[in-house]
Structures are given as C-alpha cells and as structure tokens.
Design an enzyme around this catalytic site. Structure first.
Site, PDB file in Angstrom:
ATOM      1  N   TYR A   1       0.807  -1.214   0.000  1.00 46.40           N
ATOM      2  CA  TYR A   1       0.000   0.000   0.000  1.00 46.40           C
ATOM      3  C   TYR A   1       0.843   1.269   0.000  1.00 46.40           C
ATOM      4  CZ  TYR A   1      -0.117  -0.486   5.250  1.00 46.40           C
ATOM      5  OH  TYR A   1       0.161  -0.639   6.580  1.00 46.40           O
ATOM      6  N   GLU A   2       0.178   2.376  -0.354  1.00 50.03           N
ATOM      7  CA  GLU A   2       0.834   3.665  -0.603  1.00 50.03           C
ATOM      8  C   GLU A   2       1.881   3.553  -1.708  1.00 50.03           C
ATOM      9  OE1 GLU A   2      -0.742   5.931   0.671  1.00 50.03           O
ATOM     10  OE2 GLU A   2      -1.749   4.743   2.185  1.00 50.03           O
ATOM     11  N   GLY A   3       1.630   2.675  -2.652  1.00 48.55           N
ATOM     12  CA  GLY A   3       2.549   2.471  -3.766  1.00 48.55           C
ATOM     13  C   GLY A   3       3.439   1.277  -3.525  1.00 48.55           C
TER      14      GLY A   3
ATOM     15  N   GLN B   1       7.454   2.687  -6.081  1.00 46.53           N
ATOM     16  CA  GLN B   1       8.463   3.507  -5.411  1.00 46.53           C
ATOM     17  C   GLN B   1       9.744   3.543  -6.240  1.00 46.53           C
ATOM     18  OE1 GLN B   1       7.436   5.185  -2.780  1.00 46.53           O
ATOM     19  NE2 GLN B   1       5.515   4.050  -2.844  1.00 46.53           N
TER      20      GLN B   1
END
Length: 607
Positions: A443-445, A450
């Site tokens: 999650y969050e990329g 990233q």
C-alpha cells in the site's frame, strides 16, 4: 506473544549522539519547546502507553478482528478504551500547531512516537496514523474556514481522517478515477462514487471520520489532470463544530485480509455526499501528494516497527529455547542442549534483524530532521528552503518506503524462522508479524511504484542525478578523515567511498542507456532502489560505528561500553554480510531489458 519493550537506549543514541537532535531543535523556530527534558518525557510516556496499553491488545485484536454489520464497524475488545487513553494523552497533536490545539513540537517528535506505537500494535496505529496526512493536507491547502472547522477535532484525535483514492478499476493509475463531483447552489459539491481499500474508513473509536476524496468535476480534463480534492465528513459538522447530520457516505463492506485484522479496510459508497473543494479545481493530485508522502514515510516506519518487534521476540526465544550442541562445543554444559543463540545460523538471522531495525531507524530519523526543516520553512514562509528540503525528502521517501518495507518483511520472516515450527503457531505472535508486515510493500505504492518514482521521476527526470551526487557528497565528506584508519572503521570508510563512487557511476550508466531503451528504467528500477537502500544504510551504519568508537574511547561505564561495542559489531556484520547484496542489485540494474521483454505474451503459459 513477545513482550514489546520500546528500544529507548537505541533511540536516545540516535537522537542525542549520532544525529544531535538537541542542536537541530535549537536551530528551528518551532523547536524551542523540544528541550532534552521534554524529548525524554515524551519518549518515556509513549513507551509506557505502547508497552502497557497497546502491545497487550495486538494478539487478541488480531484474533478477534473487526465486526461489520449494517454498515457499522465494531473494533476489537479493548481498542475503544485504548484509543480514549491515546486521545487523553494528547498524543495525536504532538507536532501540530497550538492554534488548533496541538503541542507545536517538530514533526520528528511524532515520528518517535509513531515508531513505538507501530511496533507495539500496528493495527491500532492505523486509526490515528491516517489522520496525520489528512491534517497536513488541510493545513497546507485548506481554507481558513475548513481549518477552523476540522483541525481542532482532528488534532485532538476526537475525529480521525482517511485518504480515499483507490477504486475497483484503478489503484496506482489514478487517471482512471470515476468518482464525480457536481456543484451545488450553496458552493458545496455532491460526491458520488465508490472507493475501496480505505484504511480505518469506518469504525467506532471516534465521533466523526473526515474523508479526503479524489473526484472529477463535470467537464474536467481526462486523466490525472482532471482530478480535484474534497473534504467529505461522515457527519456534517454543526456551526459549533460538533457532529451533526449524517452525510451520504456509507460503508458497504470491510475486506477479509491477510493481516492487520484489527484495523478495518473499508469499501465506502458516496451517494451525492456533501463535500467541500480543497485547493484549486483539477489540482487534486498535487494536493494529495502531501497526504501520500506523509503516509509513505509512515509506512517506512512500519518496516522498522516489524523488524524491531520480531527481533525482540526472536531474541528472547533464542536465549531460552535449547536445541542441539553448538558446533564449537558445549556452551550450556548443565543443560541437555545449548540455547539457540549459540548456533551461527541463528545468530545470522538475529543480527540481520538487528541491523535492519537499527540501520533503518537511523535512516528514518535523519529523514525526519529533513521534514522538520521543511515544515519549519512553511511556518516561516521561506519558500526557497521549503522547496530545497521538500526535494530532499522526496529523494528519501521512495528509498525509505520501498527498501525498508522489503527488509522489514524479511526481518519478520526471520523472526518466525528462529522459532521454527512454533513460529507458525498463532499464540506465539510471530506469524502475525509476517502477515501484518506483508501489506507494507503494497500500500501507498508498491515497491515497483516507489522504484519508478525514485529512478524515473527523482533521479533521471527531476534532477539528472543531482540528488544522488548530493547524498554521496555527504558520504565522502564523512569517510575522508577515516580512510587511513586501522581496524574496521577504516575498512568501513573505504567501503563507503567505494559505494559512493559506484552509486554515481551506476546512475550515469543507466542514464546514458535509458534514451536508447525505453524499457530499461522499468527493468532496472527495483534493483536500483534496493542498491540505493543498501548503500544509504551503510552510510548510517558507519555514522553509528564512528560515534560508538568515540564514546568508547571517552571511558563510559560498563553498560554503555557494552552497548557501543554491540553497535560496532553490528556495523561490521552489516558491511560483511548485508552490504554485499548491493552487488547483485547493481548487476541486475545494468542487465539489458531484452531478457525481460523478449518473450511473447502468449508464451508465458501453455495450458
């Protein structure tokens, strides 16, 4: 379940000795209250909350999970009482302005607290954790009316916040967002659509939940250029700020997840829900990145939290569990077998966990200083300094989020491995850490996202390698005085210089090839990120070893001397055993993309 103890000795070492936070705070206009006594009181208070209140709920919370019925979510037993103690302690407002009820301390103070909370009980940490980005987004982009209406309750923790990006048809590719926003006569907007994977999107801990929602205005351009950002509360606030009429946002379901089961991940339905525009129309993604970068740094902390918690559990077990005799001879002759910790391979696993936890902690605490300076510049309206440190933090963020979550998952797996078959049993708590840690790389990329952000956006396009040159300049400046030193400090310094030069050369080689091979950036990016992470961590381990040597030579007491020797020995282990992994990632990053892309899609499988 392992008994979590906050690693205060190591935290103090980084704060007071390696990174010199007292001097750092003295340079900040917002750092006046962050005296050494204040910092110590906050560390001790947070440790007590985490050890005595949050950690005991981790295993039971995972076992019970959240309950969903008729659109309402009930949290596991003990969570409401624990959250009330969190609010009463004023923990949410540590680093937010006093104007809105916060304590006005630097951002890094919240980082120290969040690390402890995450290691003690990551599921619980999710509830207030998502609020941090919500608050930062409103602080930077909200109108004065929005700030006055929402921030006091969010800063106190009485209300929580979320970020609502993902939809069923799109995760990372936010250009596919279909949630729409229609203007209303009173200046508000009707938000309609469905969002999924919303952490803490519905629960019974707070009186209100404030959703930050990406949606598309009528007639907006296609893709990400047409996205706007809205604040959509679960309950519409009354004039006095108390929760009023229920808004048209409802929880349709919560996910059945592999881990962090005591934190609900919600599907939220917005049915012409009332929302207010944040920032400018069609610039929602720009504003949302404030939220996303905050969240990504928080997830980097998750990697360290799980590494620390798993290390503590594995270390205690390895000291107590007896199995076979050490190859070098009996170590516990009065027992039927020697403790696991005497076996070389068990020590390899424990030292890997320790090196990840303590090396990663140093990386994040250094990045937190950068965040302090950036937010301090915002307060002083110093746009040049803000931009400089925002760019530096942007370079740190994908490395910390991608690299440290991958290593945090590795450390959690190693902890389970130390336990052997017992690690697979729920009651010991080690398999839960593996399940909880697994989401951090997603999650969050994801790690791949990233990596593309680091190599594509930050290194190649954004700075043409300048961000790497700037960081490696720090490495060279540190290493130069130690190059001709004897022993392991000299060896670490020479290795640091070699890696600094190598990192720049690797960047140049990829840059020179990328124009000829469009797939190269994608094929090289994850290896490049992991290489960057190992080299950056090596620098921070060398910093710690240098400080440990200096304090040892100053004649510390026996307990402190043992701590500093362990620091040096862990640094040696890192350079000998973990840093060489960078060589494989370097080779992978330079490998041609052809071997990845040459196979025809239909040839992947032959049913």
């Amino acid at each position: 379940m392992p008994n979590y103890k906050a690693p205060l000795r190591d935290m103090r070492f980084l704060i007071n000795e390696v990174l010199d936070y007292p001097a750092h705070y003295a340079r900040l206009s917002s750092g006046g209250e962050a005296t050494p006594d204040m910092v110590e009181a906050i560390l001790a208070g947070a440790a007590t909350l985490c050890e005595e209140v949050l950690a005991p709920l981790s295993l039971s919370g995972d076992r019970e999970g959240c309950h969903f019925k008729d659109g309402e979510v009930t949290t596991p037993a003990g969570f409401r009482e624990a959250y009330r103690k969190f609010v009463e302690g004023g923990w949410q407002g540590l680093s937010f302005p006093t104007k809105y009820g916060g304590h006005g301390l630097p951002t890094s103070m919240s980082v120290f607290k969040t690390e402890m909370m995450g290691a003690a009980n990551w599921s619980f940490n999710m509830y207030p954790g998502l609020s941090l980005g919500c608050i930062n987004t409103l602080l930077k982009y909200g109108t004065e009316a929005q700030k006055s209406l929402y921030l006091p309750a969010l800063v106190s923790g009485e209300w929580t916040g979320t970020m609502c990006l993902t939809e069923a048809q799109c995760g990372t590719d936010l250009g596919q967002v279909t949630t729409r926003a229609e203007s209303r006569p009173d200046g508000s907007y009707a938000i309609t659509g469905t969002k999924m994977f919303i952490s803490a999107g519905e629960h019974d801990l707070a009186a209100n939940i404030v959703h930050i929602v990406l949606a598309r205005l009528s007639g907006a351009p296609a893709g990400t250029r047409g996205l706007s950002l809205f604040v959509v509360p679960k309950f519409l606030p009354n004039e006095g700020g108390s929760p009023g009429q229920r808004n048209a946002v409802n929880c349709g379901a919560i996910e059945h997840k592999m881990g962090i089961r005591a934190s609900p991940t919600a599907v939220l339905n917005f049915d012409a829900a009332v929302g207010q525009l944040i920032f400018e129309p069609n610039k929602g993604l720009e504003a949302m990145f404030t939220f996303m970068n905050t969240a990504r740094l928080g997830i980097a902390l998750q990697g360290i939290a799980h590494a620390e918690a798993s290390f503590q559990g594995a270390l205690a077990y390895a000291r107590e569990r007896r199995s076979m005799r050490a190859l070098s001879g009996k170590k516990d002759p009065d027992s039927v077998a020697d403790a696991l910790i005497w076996h070389a391979d068990v020590r390899r696993m424990l030292l890997t966990q320790k090196a990840i936890a303590e090396g990663g902690r140093a990386m994040i605490y250094a990045a937190a200083q950068t965040a302090d300076i950036m937010f301090n510049a915002v307060l002083e309206e110093d746009r040049a300094t803000q931009a400089e440190y925002d760019n530096l933090l942007g370079f740190y963020t994908p490395i910390l989020k991608g690299f440290l979550t991958e290593l945090g998952l590795e450390a959690a797996n190693l902890g389970m491995q130390v336990f052997g078959g017992h690690g697979y049993i729920h009651e010991h708590g080690m398999e839960q850490m593996v399940r909880d840690a697994r989401i951090a790389t997603l999650y969050e990329g994801t790690t791949g996202i990233q990596a593309l952000d680091l190599l594509g956006r930050k290194v190649l396009i954004g700075t043409r390698g300048k961000c790497v040159r700037d960081f490696t300049r720090l490495m060279l400046r540190f290493a130069r005085p130690h190059l001709f030193a004897g022993g392991c400090m000299g060896a670490m310094a020479r290795s640091t210089v070699k890696r600094a030069i190598e990192w720049n050369l690797l960047t140049l080689r990829i840059m020179s090839r990328a124009g000829k091979d469009r797939d190269l950036v994608g094929s090289a990016s994850v290896d490049y990120l992991m290489y960057s992470g190992y080299v950056m961590m090596a620098y921070f381990w060398a910093l710690q070893a240098d400080k440990a040597y200096k304090y040892l030579s100053s004649g510390q007491g026996a307990e402190s001397a043992a701590f500093y020797r362990a620091k040096i020995q862990t640094a040696e282990f890192y350079f000998d055993r973990l840093l060489p992994r960078a060589d494989g990632h370097r080779q992978g990053a330079l490998a041609p993309a052809r071997s990845l892309m040459q196979m025809d899609n239909a040839s992947f499988a032959f049913p």
